[in-house]
Scaffold this active site. Structure first.
Site, mmCIF file in Angstrom:
data_model
loop_
_atom_site.group_PDB
_atom_site.id
_atom_site.type_symbol
_atom_site.label_atom_id
_atom_site.label_comp_id
_atom_site.label_asym_id
_atom_site.label_seq_id
_atom_site.Cartn_x
_atom_site.Cartn_y
_atom_site.Cartn_z
ATOM 1 N N GLU A 181 -0.002 -8.299 -73.936
ATOM 2 C CA GLU A 181 1.311 -7.666 -73.767
ATOM 3 C C GLU A 181 2.279 -8.048 -74.881
ATOM 4 O OE1 GLU A 181 4.652 -7.372 -70.264
ATOM 5 O OE2 GLU A 181 2.559 -7.065 -69.759
ATOM 6 N N ASP B 98 0.104 -8.437 -68.918
ATOM 7 C CA ASP B 98 0.477 -9.289 -67.793
ATOM 8 C C ASP B 98 -0.172 -8.810 -66.497
ATOM 9 O OD1 ASP B 98 1.992 -10.818 -69.456
ATOM 10 O OD2 ASP B 98 3.928 -10.074 -68.763
ATOM 11 N N TYR C 275 3.142 -18.658 -66.155
ATOM 12 C CA TYR C 275 3.822 -17.358 -66.218
ATOM 13 C C TYR C 275 5.094 -17.374 -65.360
ATOM 14 C CZ TYR C 275 4.307 -12.251 -65.997
ATOM 15 O OH TYR C 275 4.771 -10.969 -66.088
#
Length: 757
Positions: free
Chosen positions: A8, A103, A307
């Site tokens: 991403e 993601d 994350y």
């Protein structure tokens, strides 16, 4: 041929390459090794096209051209990143397989789907689905790649969300803007969030403060002093309060009730993004966007946290071993002392306050990785510190207290004492000292039961007499609701659906709320950019333009646009689509029907008085250079990144009096007292002004006078009776009672009329 890996963002791509192709050649926009070529998307490379891509006539905003309902949605490249999109297309021609490494979530799925659609990629696709960027997780992820087809339903849900937002945003924004000749941005998430802020501000402005009296007694038993608060209905009579204090002062009393119980406080939940943003706002004053950017840097650039764009406060069984390893890593860091004092046995798969796989969907809670933090900026260190201390707290036992509740009776009057005696700090050693006294749940001032925290032993003998050494009366006033900060607004957005009466909708929003952890910061920034809200220190206030927007939407009969209910309905249906339990086509048909109903209702709505927006424009001129940032020139559609006509009415924060309120903007509050004027008083952000200001009427009653907020009720008394009720005032030379009076009906000048005691 090789396998193309599409991440991403660049940092994510480089981190993946370091694991699967450590000797890859760096070619600036991609890395190439023996088996893999790794490149990246830089976020959204593509988006839904503007209306004029379907027909040139849509370049001009005309009500008669609505609704705009594309049969097939077109996508267009982002001009800023079109070179990267071209690079991906060229690299794909050299590869026979693709790995989607965007993601792990709905939006990551959508980003890849648009690239695949635009470039017509026909190669078989595998899906990398990981929650952090440690080498171990990446390797394990590549060893167990999923079939992309497993995520087809999630892709359908992502497309439906994006296209539905486009339909509502584009059509509603154009409908309200062209009807009222002022740029008005409307969106499925941003409008209910604006309504939350608007409603809170109206509560504050209409709040009438009540003066009451608190009686405190200083009590003593066997040499131990403690304080008690008088128990009874709220005391609003100063003379009665003083009489009670006089009655008990110096008298003997007894203990009528004494209860002691042991209590425990367990660590706060692990961080999701919203909790982290709220704490960073409260402690450091960081905006939601700033905290997100800092957390993203800690994740992508420094690789020291997992994350961050997660909505989970829990982990799965697979994370427990990593948590123990991270604890070991911290023993050779500045957190050595706390890490060495921790007990690894407290974090295990059966600890449901930490490990709860049922509450983890796309991503687990934010955790430290096994990488030691190198050189971080001060702001990055602050956010990292919050994550580490929250993480370490779960390796400590609960804090333990003795809760003492004492009821002392003196001369028939009861005084209550609450004492919280600290026995063991437990996990609170992980908090900075200034934060250790904070408790979960309601704030004590909301409970109206003050609690004293003590570290030395506290004990009262139930059968021994008590002496009342002194008693004092303190004047207090009820407080209005607090204005939102970004931290408290994030909490309100997260819990917006909990007030819904429909149980199914409430359940659909229990883990969603308004927006997602990843988009809430952008929503708040958007409200600032379109001139709907402004910041006064940490407080968020609605501008004149924001007030009028909410009032017009509600008066048009499309209140659903300002309520979390629509998001609840959407989230429930999108979740069903992502699980294959509902059809995307039916959902989109319903959205189109709702879009048509918005346009039909706005069509018959009376056009708003131009003065509502003209005064806002005057305010904009007054605040230029003080944070307005030309908000009138921002984009208007409900979808971020969509363009719109420019309008001078897109106002910024007001500095002078401006007109409108709910229902004031459409229903005047009172006739203007100025003789022969004939105008009406309407509410602005700073005061109440006359609608005939353009004809030269300068009548204004400012909302704040002599330390008091002039409410709508007080305004009514001033206009009809020329004075307010009796109020209490504080001055350095002494307190006094007075009424606020309308001294000059021509200008709105106020004065005080003291009442001699």
């Amino acid at each position: 041929m090789k396998t193309l890996v599409i991440a991403e963002k660049p940092d994510m791509g480089r981190t993946i390459a370091a694991v699967i192709e450590p000797r890859a050649k760096n070619n600036r926009s991609y890395l190439e090794g023996e088996h893999y070529i790794i490149t990246w998307a830089i976020g959204h490379l593509l988006g839904l096209a503007e209306p004029d891509a379907y027909d040139e006539k849509y370049k001009r905003w005309n009500f008669g051209d609505l609704p705009i309902l594309p049969e097939q949605f077109k996508i267009v490249p982002n001009p800023k990143t079109k070179d990267q999109l071209k690079t991906i297309g060229e690299l794909a021609k050299r590869c026979d397989r693709i790995v989607n490494a965007c993601d792990a979530g709905r939006e990551g799925q959508y980003i890849f789907a648009l690239i695949q659609q635009q470039l017509k990629l026909m190669q078989p696709v595998k899906r990398l689905w990981i929650s952090d960027l440690t080498g171990e997780s990446i390797q394990k992820g590549f060893d167990t790649l999923h079939e992309e087809a497993e995520f087809d339903n999630l892709t359908q849900a992502a497309r439906a969300r994006s296209e539905a937002d486009w339909l509502i945003g584009m059509n509603a924004s154009r409908a309200f803007t062209t009807k009222h000749r002022t740029l008005l941005s409307v969106g499925r998430v941003q409008t209910p969030v604006l309504a939350l802020i608007y409603d809170r501000q109206k509560e504050i402005e209409s709040f009438d403060s009540l003066t009451y009296y608190e009686i405190k007694a200083e009590l003593e038993q066997l040499g131990r002093k403690y304080t008690g608060t008088w128990q009874g209905d709220r005391m609003t009579d100063a003379e009665k309060a003083a009489a009670i204090a006089d009655k008990v002062r110096g008298k003997e009393g007894r203990i009528s009730e004494y209860e002691v119980k042991d209590t425990k406080e367990y660590p706060f939940k692990l961080y999701d993004l919203t909790l982290l943003q709220r704490d960073a706002n409260a402690k450091y004053g960081y905006s939601a966007k700033k905290t997100l950017d800092l957390a993203q840097a800690l994740y992508e650039r420094h690789k020291v946290i997992s994350y961050p764009r997660t909505n989970s406060n829990y982990v799965t069984e697979q994370n427990i071993d990593g948590m123990h390893k991270a604890l070991h890593m911290l023993k050779s860091s500045p957190y050595q002392q706390l890490a060495e004092g921790a007990n690894p046995r407290l974090v295990h798969v059966n600890n449901k306050s930490v490990c709860n796989p049922a509450r983890v969907e796309d991503h687990h809670a934010i955790l430290p990785t096994l990488r030691r933090a190198g050189t971080l900026s001060k702001e990055e260190q602050n956010v990292y510190d919050l994550v580490i201390r929250r993480f370490l707290s779960h390796f400590y036992p609960p804090a333990e207290y003795k809760q003492h509740s004492v009821l002392t009776e003196v001369e028939g009057e009861a005084f209550k004492t609450n004492v919280k005696e600290l026995l063991s700090l437990g996990w609170k050693v992980c908090q900075p000292e200034d934060a250790r006294s904070s408790s979960r749940g309601k704030k004590k001032e909301e409970e109206e039961e003050q609690e004293e925290l003590v570290s030395e032993p506290f004990h009262i003998e139930k059968d021994e007499p008590v002496q009342c050494l002194d008693a004092q009366v303190k004047e207090k006033a009820t407080q209005p609701p607090k204005a939102y900060t970004e931290g408290t607004l994030l909490k309100a957005m997260e819990s917006a659906g909990k007030q819904l009466e429909n149980e199914e909708l409430r359940d659909a929003m229990k883990d969603a709320g308004l927006g997602t952890p990843a988009t809430r910061a952008a929503t708040i920034e958007r409200l600032k950019n379109v001139g709907y809200i402004t910041m006064q220190g940490k407080r968020i206030t609605v501008t004149q333009k924001g007030r009028t927007a909410i009032e017009l939407i509600r008066h048009a009969g499309v209140e659903l646009l300002t309520s979390p209910e629509m998001t609840g309905q959407w989230e429930r249906r999108l979740y069903q689509i992502s699980k294959g339990e509902a059809a995307r086509e039916k959902f989109m048909d319903n959205v189109k029907r709702f879009t048509l109903s918005i346009i039909d209702k706005v069509r018959v709505q009376p056009k708003a008085d131009a003065s509502l927006f003209e005064m806002a424009e005057e305010d904009r001129k007054g605040s230029r250079g003080k944070g307005a940032k030309g908000s009138g020139q921002r984009k208007a559609s409900g979808q971020a990144g969509s363009s719109a006509q420019k309008s001078p009415g897109a106002a910024a924060p007001a500095k002078k009096i401006s007109a409108a309120s709910s229902p004031g903007s459409l229903q005047p509050l009172a006739p203007c007292p100025r003789e022969g004027c004939g105008g009406q008083l309407i509410e602005g952000r700073k005061g109440y002004g006359c609608t005939h200001y353009k004809q030269g009427c300068g009548f204004v009653i400012w909302k704040e006078y002599a330390g008091k907020n002039i409410s709508v009720n007080m305004l009514s008394s001033l206009v009809s009776k020329g004075r307010t009720q009796l109020l209490s005032f504080k001055q350095p030379e002494g307190d006094f009672k007075a009424r606020i009076v309308l001294a000059d009906p021509m200008s709105g000048k106020l004065d005080l009329s003291r009442v001699e005691e």
